[in-house]
Design an enzyme around this catalytic site. Sequence first.
Site, PDB file in Angstrom:
ATOM      1  N   SER A 135      26.108 -25.425  -3.162  1.00 28.69           N
ATOM      2  CA  SER A 135      25.799 -24.988  -1.803  1.00 28.69           C
ATOM      3  C   SER A 135      26.923 -25.474  -0.911  1.00 28.69           C
ATOM      4  O   SER A 135      27.501 -26.541  -1.146  1.00 28.69           O
ATOM      5  CB  SER A 135      24.475 -25.572  -1.323  1.00 28.69           C
ATOM      6  OG  SER A 135      24.323 -25.413   0.080  1.00 28.69           O
ATOM      7  N   TYR A 148      18.961 -32.829  -0.644  1.00 26.83           N
ATOM      8  CA  TYR A 148      19.469 -31.561  -1.173  1.00 26.83           C
ATOM      9  C   TYR A 148      20.999 -31.559  -1.187  1.00 26.83           C
ATOM     10  O   TYR A 148      21.626 -31.157  -2.177  1.00 26.83           O
ATOM     11  CB  TYR A 148      18.939 -30.407  -0.313  1.00 26.83           C
ATOM     12  CG  TYR A 148      19.358 -29.040  -0.793  1.00 26.83           C
ATOM     13  CD1 TYR A 148      18.774 -28.476  -1.919  1.00 26.83           C
ATOM     14  CD2 TYR A 148      20.332 -28.307  -0.120  1.00 26.83           C
ATOM     15  CE1 TYR A 148      19.150 -27.210  -2.357  1.00 26.83           C
ATOM     16  CE2 TYR A 148      20.719 -27.057  -0.547  1.00 26.83           C
ATOM     17  CZ  TYR A 148      20.116 -26.511  -1.661  1.00 26.83           C
ATOM     18  OH  TYR A 148      20.500 -25.266  -2.111  1.00 26.83           O
TER      19      TYR A 148
END
Length: 273
Positions: A135, A148
Amino acid sequence: MSSSSDTTRTVVVTGASSGIGKATAAAFAAQGHKVIGTSRNPDSIAPADRVNGVEYRALDLTDGESIARFAAELGAVDVLVNNAGESQAGPLAELPAAAIERLFQLNVFGAVTLTQAVLPGMRERGYGRIVMVGSMLGSFPMPYRSSYVATKAAVRGFATAARFEESPFGVWITTVEPGQIDTGLAERRTKYLNEGSPHTAEFTKFMSVLDAKMSKGITPQRVAQIIVAAAEAERPKPLYAVGSNAPVMFAVRRILPRTVMERLIAAAHGLKR
């Protein structure tokens, strides 16, 4: 996907029941490759949601026995796309330890274990492509996404370092970092916020802005195109980023001090720093 464009490869895509995984499995299958897509419960995938040409198999990356069983039945694998994962949000001070551990097991340790399982065969055959789906948060961390962000930075770290080790054998490991994607992930994101938390107002505002940006993000199909292109490259790059004005963001990061980037990211999400 090699020196011959019509070579049929065996491709494994984890988390292939929806989002990026589903789009990636479809893209490889459309090229005539043998595609194995994983899901924690393949039987729950409705016929209308299944991709033609994809063989669905059960895999729970939080369960060591499930990973071992899946790997033992795999056979030769040419391309592994480590896509499966979950999203998590909340102030660091309020994230339950068990939730962090589960996220790392799913987003990082499961992918690493699966990678370790396929590497010997790839080396023996002199060909392999492993794509870690990270990401852009791994490169541009945001508040309330610490757990995350850490998992995505971790998988990129594994990939970037290990490619030195495996590329002499014809095995290339790379990371694809998507920016904002419209996959419906906002509805599935696990959020942690204590009652009466001092972060309540800012967290609520941040998540509202983040979800709005995601709803205007790129499609999973666009990310799938980059993943396929990375797998097809003769010498895949260490990192591919797509969406969220990636070329501009990375260029600006090289120029501006980190403290300035921090303020810009905060301002873009309605936060004061």
